[in-house]
Design an enzyme around this catalytic site. Structure first.
Site, PDB file in Angstrom:
ATOM      1  N   TYR B  94      57.100 -29.525 -22.948  1.00  0.00           N
ATOM      2  CA  TYR B  94      58.530 -29.352 -22.665  1.00  0.00           C
ATOM      3  C   TYR B  94      59.389 -30.355 -23.438  1.00  0.00           C
ATOM      4  O   TYR B  94      60.500 -30.039 -23.860  1.00  0.00           O
ATOM      5  CB  TYR B  94      58.798 -29.454 -21.162  1.00  0.00           C
ATOM      6  CG  TYR B  94      58.446 -28.172 -20.454  1.00  0.00           C
ATOM      7  CD1 TYR B  94      58.975 -26.963 -20.888  1.00  0.00           C
ATOM      8  CD2 TYR B  94      57.564 -28.161 -19.382  1.00  0.00           C
ATOM      9  CE1 TYR B  94      58.644 -25.775 -20.267  1.00  0.00           C
ATOM     10  CE2 TYR B  94      57.226 -26.980 -18.752  1.00  0.00           C
ATOM     11  CZ  TYR B  94      57.766 -25.783 -19.199  1.00  0.00           C
ATOM     12  OH  TYR B  94      57.442 -24.608 -18.596  1.00  0.00           O
ATOM     13  N   GLU B 193      30.465 -21.181 -10.542  1.00  0.00           N
ATOM     14  CA  GLU B 193      31.655 -20.680 -11.232  1.00  0.00           C
ATOM     15  C   GLU B 193      32.777 -20.308 -10.275  1.00  0.00           C
ATOM     16  O   GLU B 193      33.926 -20.683 -10.470  1.00  0.00           O
ATOM     17  CB  GLU B 193      31.301 -19.440 -12.079  1.00  0.00           C
ATOM     18  CG  GLU B 193      32.533 -18.823 -12.743  1.00  0.00           C
ATOM     19  CD  GLU B 193      32.223 -17.620 -13.625  1.00  0.00           C
ATOM     20  OE1 GLU B 193      31.045 -17.301 -13.813  1.00  0.00           O
ATOM     21  OE2 GLU B 193      33.190 -17.010 -14.123  1.00  0.00           O
ATOM     22  N   ASP B 245      28.616 -16.008 -12.861  1.00  0.00           N
ATOM     23  CA  ASP B 245      28.524 -14.549 -12.960  1.00  0.00           C
ATOM     24  C   ASP B 245      27.627 -14.197 -14.139  1.00  0.00           C
ATOM     25  O   ASP B 245      27.341 -15.047 -14.992  1.00  0.00           O
ATOM     26  CB  ASP B 245      29.918 -13.932 -13.214  1.00  0.00           C
ATOM     27  CG  ASP B 245      30.808 -13.985 -11.978  1.00  0.00           C
ATOM     28  OD1 ASP B 245      30.267 -14.141 -10.861  1.00  0.00           O
ATOM     29  OD2 ASP B 245      32.043 -13.879 -12.147  1.00  0.00           O
TER      30      ASP B 245
END
Ligand SMILES: Nc1ncnc2c1ncn2[C@@H]1O[C@H](COP(=O)(O)OP(=O)(O)OP(=O)(O)O)[C@@H](O)[C@H]1O
Ligand SMILES: [Mg+2]
Lengths: 621, 361
Positions: B94, B193, B245
């Protein structure tokens, strides 16, 4: 093909009422959906107006209005400044199907069947029960005739409800008013607006004003003051004639001898050619044409192919020409570049035809969408059945990746800021069906469309390359003008050291003379500005040349020109390191679209040291 | 505080300045940060950047912008260090809004530039007082740490008894001066995970029954999470298994824990745990346990094919599994094990898989 439906119609008329026939053939006549019914009504009226004006050599001023009366009821008003229609004919033209002036002409015209406008009257009458109102005037000092009429669907005869002489403050012209069921859609590919926009594009000599149901008025401005030449009638050309046609012609002819049949019924066959053909075909010149057997006709056909016959006369066709297409496209499409190409006339099955194409690229055209395709036949836009049309097939079979566009697998419509346009003009456009919306896949036509498009494609490619080069140049300029000075400033600040002189680095990055030309059009003038900056370490003396259209008048050049010759202006420039100069001038006597890109050339300078101009190789003394 | 970070940044500015003064087109060189330039380091057993160098030169538009942004960033960090401030990577993004031409168009660009600066200067972004905004992941298990607290002084936390259900949150700075590992009473670390699986193991009491320390990776693990795992592994000697996964993206999660990520290969040595083992879900598991599956998407297939040319996946195990997955055309989530009941994962799947790795049981 045009007469096929006419004959069919005439035959059916005896058995069934025209109303019934109309109902059965709505789709063919273009009234199958509510939205299409509006498009077709406008189209039939506009086509007629354009045809009539062309025949009378009048610059068309056409006014179309659509008003919404109730949910699906619209009033369509079409007015032109054409020659008008003589009193006796008015009821027949609008109140009798199959009444037309061009049944058996072999000529390029929009209307062919004599069904168009009475079809509109029929449709409106069947869907709303309201009569059509016609107003027409054939001369400034002649009265205007007003008719309210319907079609007697049993007899296929006009039934006049009102007939009056009225005053109309118009020199000549015709006005039609019908109320029909329809649906108004805006900004779709298949809409009244799109039809009119395309029509304006291909008829830049016409001024068309359109009032939409919500009151919005859109004006398609005239961009050319030249009425297209009226195409003339011709006889079939032997090249590519089919066996059936030749045999039918031989049956119907009034000639007694084969040779006079050939000379009399075909175009481009003189006595000598006729003799040559007969001897090639081993046929007696005195043979009675009516006795021509199938085998003999075949030999005759073969002989046509073996003899040199001049191409058909091209004045039977009325192409627009590259300049006019370009103007037409430029006024309706906000593109960066428009390339157009008109092919020489050619022949399929004895019918002369001619193809013109255009490609518009860049500007405000959407970048991520499938390219748009605009098709025309005899100056009429084709809105429906795009997939069946030879023009579509030609566009899709070209590998546009080679011309700088994105295209999946090198076939199909490419993706990018591009619009393709093709116009097929012919004395007999081979439509795929009576609805006249798609042109059949005739190899000769396809080939010509491809050639025309490829030529435009090559110019588009050159444009894309040039723009890319310009883009690079812009980036370099940004580096040296903005970024590099900032890098020097910030680095010095971080290290608390004096800011170094970066001009030698700028020279290293650019190391050339930069030439950047721009042009814009306003109030009848093209204003041209050329910035020239010497970003090398050495002083440069060279010649700068600017190409301009030979018809343009050059004014207000600053600095003063050193020389000006046909289509070329020259300056002698001398710039020290880091020097720059702003050149400006204006070009008069040009219309929008007459000038494309600012093209600069230089000489007496190392080509490696120039950006934004090519080296001039021609003579200039 | 040592002046090393400032010095190293000024070195970069000095080399640019030198180019300018010598009328050379300014440039910086840095290690090429792509998979074609990562090599296995035998000593540390992790993947690091190789010898390929990329040049960012002001000759091109991209290079010139990159140089300008680099100088702006250097100036910003220098000021921050001088005033004893720190900022998040997002704040820096920013702040660049005010940098005119040098401003970044998305945070990825500024994050990447900070990494570039790490590579060029061989410093860590922590040295530049830049930190990620997101918190690290969480831990549940019998591990005791001693953490510096805000009002000064230190506090001991046991990651089993002193924490709520969410567990102990790994702070963004896990260096020794901030965080000390006291001890651990457990047999191994299991890195997970998904939050769903983390909660499942907590609810099933897996940490106690199997003497496991559970670490939730929260997807692609943050640096501090990887650093924490590495420290527990090397300082307390606990082995690590990774449970994710069964899809190409999860394999990359494992790779970044065990081998080092391509993006941060300059600090692999410091973040990667070469002994970490992949537990599952492997494509073989999909077959062996007959798991519910989803079809591979086009992106999945692309990712798998990329992995076949990724040197980190160059061993027999991974080549076999990746090819199998491509053949199957299927993927499974770790929670697909619930097909056999909620206890199946802790009672059957994990014990079987752990013992196949020669652990647990
Ligand atoms: N606006 C008009 N001004 C002058 N003459 C017109 C006008 N509209 C129609 N006509 C005349 O009326 C005839 C019949 O028009 P109509 O549209 O029915 O058939 P067409 O244009 O010959 O063929 P098509 O059925 O293909 O449209 C035209 O041939 C033309 O001579
Ligand atoms: Mg007509």
């Amino acid at each position: 093909m045009a007469s096929t439906i006419a004959e069919e119609l005439a035959e059916k008329q005896r058995e069934i009422s025209v109303a019934e026939f109309f109902e059965r053939n709505r789709h063919i006549l273009g009234f199958d959906t509510l939205s299409r019914a509006l498009v077709t009504s406008v189209k039939e009226a506009v086509d007629n107006s354009l045809d009539a004006c062309e025949e009378a050599s009048i610059l068309p001023d056409i006014n179309i209005g659509i008003d919404r009366i109730s949910k699906n009821e619209y009033r369509i008003t079409a007015e032109d400044n054409g020659p008008g229609i003589v009193k006796e004919q008015i009821p027949k033209v609008f109140g009798q199907l199959l009444y037309g002036s061009r049944f058996h002409t072999v000529r390029q015209s929009r209307g062919q069947q004599g069904i168009g406008i009475s079809g509109v009257v029929m449709y409106s009458q069947l869907t709303t029960g309201r009569p059509a109102r016609i107003l027409s005037k054939i001369g400034p000092d002649r009265p205007a005739h007003l008719y309210d009429l319907i079609i007697d669907t049993k007899k296929n005869r006009p039934e006049i409800l009102r007939e009056e002489i009225v005053s109309w403050d118009k020199g000549t012209g015709t006005r039609l008013e019908v109320v029909a069921m329809g649906k108004y859609v805006r900004e779709k590919r298949q809409s009244v607006l799109e039809y009119l926009r395309s029509t304006a594009m291909i008829n830049p000599h016409a001024q068309i004003e359109f009032r939409e149901p919500d009151g919005t008025v859109i004006t398609f401005k005239r961009a050319s003051d030249r009425v297209p030449q009226l195409p003339i009638e011709i006889k079939p050309h032997p090249e590519g004639c089919e066996l059936g046609t030749v045999m039918k012609m031989a049956k119907d002819t009034e000639s007694y001898r084969l040779s006079s049949f050939l000379v009399g019924e075909f175009s481009r066959i003189g006595n000598r050619t006729a003799r040559e053909i007969c001897s090639k075909a081993l046929l007696d010149e005195d043979l009675r044409p009516q006795d021509l057997s199938r085998g003999q006709a075949k030999r005759l056909l073969q002989a046509f192919g073996g003899v040199k016959i001049m191409a058909p006369p091209m004045d039977c066709l009325s192409p627009m020409g590259e300049v006019l297409i370009k103007r037409g496209v430029k006024k309706e499409i906000a593109a960066d570049m428009v390339a157009t190409s008109t092919r020489p006339p050619s022949v399929y099955s004895g019918n002369p035809f001619q193809v013109e194409a255009g490609v518009a690229y860049g500007g405000e055209l959407p970048k991520e969408q499938t390219a748009k395709l605009i098709r025309f036949a005899n100056r009429v836009p084709l809105l429906y059945q795009q997939g069946d049309c030879v023009i579509t097939k030609a566009v899709e079979s070209i590998d546009w990746r080679r011309y700088g566009l994105e295209q999946r697998g090198g076939e199909g419509l490419p993706v990018g800021p591009v619009v393709f346009l093709a116009h097929v003009a012919s004395t007999n456009v081979p439509y795929t069906s009576e609805s006249k919306e798609a042109i059949a896949d005739v190899p000769e036509i396809r080939n010509e469309v491809e050639l025309a498009l490829r030529e435009c494609g090559r110019r588009m490619q050159a444009h894309i390359k040039k723009s890319e080069r310009l883009q690079k140049l812009k980036e370099k300029e940004e580096i040296i003008r903005k970024i590099l000075p900032l890098i020097a400033e910030k680095t010095s600040k971080v290290l608390d050291k004096p800011i170094p002189d970066i001009s030698p680095i700028i020279a290293k990055i650019m190391d050339s003379v930069l030439i950047d030309g721009k042009s814009d059009y306003a109030d009848g003038f093209y204003r041209v500005k050329i910035g020239v900056t010497n970003y090398t370490l050495h002083s440069k003396t060279f010649g700068l040349y600017l190409r301009f259209p030979s018809t343009a008048l050059i004014e207000d050049a600053s600095p003063q020109l050193d020389e000006s010759k046909a289509g070329l202006i020259a300056w002698k420039l001398r710039l020290g390191p880091n020097d720059s100069i702003a050149i400006s001038l204006r070009m008069g006597n040009l219309e929008l679209g007459d000038y494309d890109m600012v093209e600069c050339y230089v000489d007496k300078i190392d080509p490696e040291k120039v950006m934004g101009a090519e080296i001039w190789n021609g003579e200039f003394t | 505080m040592s002046n090393k970070p400032v010095e190293s940044l000024e070195d970069v500015a000095r080399s640019v300045y030198k180019d300018l003064v010598e009328a050379k087109i300014p440039k910086v060189n840095l290690s090429t940060r792509t998979k074609s330039n990562i090599v296995f380091d035998d000593d540390s057993r992790v993947w690091k950047y190789g010898d390929q160098l990329s040049t960012r030169s002001a000759k091109t538009s991209d290079g010139a912008y990159m140089l300008l942004r680099t100088i702006y960033t250097i100036e910003f960090i220098k000021e921050m260090l001088a005033t004893n401030k720190s900022s998040t990577l997002r704040e820096m993004y920013y702040i660049s809004e005010g940098w005119d031409f040098a401003k970044f168009h998305e945070q990825q660009e500024s994050d990447r530039l900070v990494e570039d600066l790490e590579v060029i200067t061989r410093q860590l972004r922590e040295d530049f007082k830049l930190r990620p905004e997101e918190n690290g992941a969480s831990i549940i298990g019998n591990l005791t740490v001693e953490e510096e607290v805000r009002r000064g002084g230190k506090r001991r936390i046991n990651c089993k008894d002193d924490v709520g259900d969410a567990g102990y949150t790994i702070p963004t700075n896990v260096e020794k001066d901030k965080l000390r590992l006291v001890d651990a009473d457990g047999d191994f670390i299991i890195a997970l995970e998904t939050g769903g699986m983390f909660d499942r193991l907590v609810e099933n009491g897996f940490d106690e029954s199997s003497r496991a320390i559970l670490v939730h990776l929260k997807g692609q693990p943050a640096r501090s999470t990887r650093r924490m795992i590495k420290r527990i592994n090397s300082e307390l000697g606990l082995p690590v298994v990774v449970f994710t996964d069964g899809d190409p993206w999860s394999f990359r999660i494992y790779a970044s824990v065990a081998y080092g990520a391509i993006k941060t290969a300059h600090i692999s040595e410091y973040l990667a745990t070469p002994d970490a083992r992949f537990l599952g879900i492997t494509p073989s598991d999909i077959v062996n346990y007959n798991l519910p599956t989803d079809k591979l998407t086009d992106q999945d297939v692309k990712a798998l094919n990329t992995e076949l040319t990724d040197p980190r996946f160059g061993n027999e195990f991974w080549k076999g599994e990746i090819k199998l997955q491509l053949e199957l055309g299927k993927k499974s989530e770790q929670q697909a094990l619930a097909k056999y009941g909620l206890d199946y994962v802790t009672e059957t799947y994990l014990p079987e898989k752990l013992s196949s790795l020669g652990m647990g049981g």
